[in-house]
Scaffold this motif. Structure first.
Motif, PDB file in Angstrom:
ATOM      1  N   ARG A 165       0.812  -1.215   0.000  1.00 29.59           N
ATOM      2  CA  ARG A 165       0.000   0.000   0.000  1.00 29.59           C
ATOM      3  C   ARG A 165       0.850   1.271   0.000  1.00 29.59           C
ATOM      4  O   ARG A 165       0.547   2.223  -0.716  1.00 29.59           O
ATOM      5  N   SER A 166       1.923   1.281   0.770  1.00 32.27           N
ATOM      6  CA  SER A 166       2.761   2.485   0.847  1.00 32.27           C
ATOM      7  C   SER A 166       3.496   2.765  -0.465  1.00 32.27           C
ATOM      8  O   SER A 166       3.916   3.887  -0.713  1.00 32.27           O
ATOM      9  N   ASP A 167       3.652   1.744  -1.302  1.00 37.19           N
ATOM     10  CA  ASP A 167       4.336   1.911  -2.592  1.00 37.19           C
ATOM     11  C   ASP A 167       3.394   2.373  -3.705  1.00 37.19           C
ATOM     12  O   ASP A 167       3.844   2.704  -4.800  1.00 37.19           O
ATOM     13  N   LEU A 168       2.093   2.374  -3.437  1.00 35.81           N
ATOM     14  CA  LEU A 168       1.109   2.726  -4.450  1.00 35.81           C
ATOM     15  C   LEU A 168       0.489   4.086  -4.141  1.00 35.81           C
ATOM     16  O   LEU A 168       0.330   4.443  -2.978  1.00 35.81           O
ATOM     17  N   ASP A 169       0.110   4.807  -5.193  1.00 33.31           N
ATOM     18  CA  ASP A 169      -0.629   6.048  -4.914  1.00 33.31           C
ATOM     19  C   ASP A 169      -2.069   5.658  -4.588  1.00 33.31           C
ATOM     20  O   ASP A 169      -2.509   4.532  -4.828  1.00 33.31           O
ATOM     21  N   ASP A 170      -2.807   6.581  -4.002  1.00 31.94           N
ATOM     22  CA  ASP A 170      -4.157   6.290  -3.513  1.00 31.94           C
ATOM     23  C   ASP A 170      -5.077   5.776  -4.620  1.00 31.94           C
ATOM     24  O   ASP A 170      -5.857   4.844  -4.401  1.00 31.94           O
ATOM     25  N   ASP A 171      -5.009   6.362  -5.812  1.00 29.59           N
ATOM     26  CA  ASP A 171      -5.872   5.938  -6.916  1.00 29.59           C
ATOM     27  C   ASP A 171      -5.548   4.512  -7.360  1.00 29.59           C
ATOM     28  O   ASP A 171      -6.445   3.705  -7.596  1.00 29.59           O
ATOM     29  N   GLU A 172      -4.239   4.220  -7.470  1.00 32.55           N
ATOM     30  CA  GLU A 172      -3.812   2.890  -7.895  1.00 32.55           C
ATOM     31  C   GLU A 172      -4.243   1.833  -6.870  1.00 32.55           C
ATOM     32  O   GLU A 172      -4.748   0.771  -7.228  1.00 32.55           O
ATOM     33  N   TYR A 173      -4.086   2.164  -5.589  1.00 36.43           N
ATOM     34  CA  TYR A 173      -4.503   1.257  -4.518  1.00 36.43           C
ATOM     35  C   TYR A 173      -6.009   1.009  -4.588  1.00 36.43           C
ATOM     36  O   TYR A 173      -6.474  -0.132  -4.572  1.00 36.43           O
TER      37      TYR A 173
END
Length: 171
Positions: A29-37
């Motif tokens: 989760r920390s490696d992804l931006d909010d939209d991608e997550y």
């Protein structure tokens, strides 16, 4: 391998894959931006919804298979409704593994006692495991029942209510 065993194995593999996908998503989760997550989680939940629908159709046959697939369907419903937030708990619940759930509960309790996990995480995961155990018809102690009722989230409480209605045949 008879057709029911093969079908059950395929269903278990699918649940394992989808739970691993959810687990990996949370870990990264920390490696992804909010939209991608959000997009990836929505896609995974959609796949779970489609799989739940397939299980529902399959359950109209063999009674022993119905029991096995019913547990998977219920676990998938918990994931979709986000009543359970921990993929490992969902997986153990889906595969009817109460002993492993008890072991996981003991691990969480020890980690909390040692200060390795936050209170919020401890309460959430403990309640999920206790609810899974209860849904697997495992006996809970009075203190476990009290703990679960006191710390249950709204989504888990609503999942519990739906499951109780379904178990009683009212749904």
């Amino acid at each position: 391998m008879d057709p029911n065993s093969k079908l059950k194995k395929n269903a278990e593999d699918q649940v394992t894959r989808l739970m691993a996908q959810l687990s990996d998503l949370e870990e990264l989760r920390s490696d992804l931006d909010d939209d991608e997550y959000a997009e990836t989680k929505a896609e995974t939940l959609q796949q779970l919804e489609e799989f739940k629908s397939s299980l529902h159709k399959m359950m109209s046959g063999d009674i022993t298979l119905q029991d096995e697939l019913g547990a998977m369907k219920l676990a998938i419903q918990a994931a979709i409704s986000q009543a359970f937030q921990t993929p490992e708990t969902i997986k153990l619940f889906a595969f009817k593994q109460p002993e492993q759930l008890r072991e996981k509960l003991a691990q969480i309790q020890e980690q909390h006692h040692l200060g390795k996990i936050a209170d919020k995480t401890f309460y959430q995961q403990s309640v999920e495991i206790l609810a899974a155990l209860q849904n697997l018809k495992q006996t809970l102690t009075d203190s476990e029942l009290g703990f679960m009722q006191q710390n249950m989230s709204a989504s888990l409480a609503s999942f519990e209510a739906v499951h109780v209605e379904h178990s009683d045949g009212s749904t």
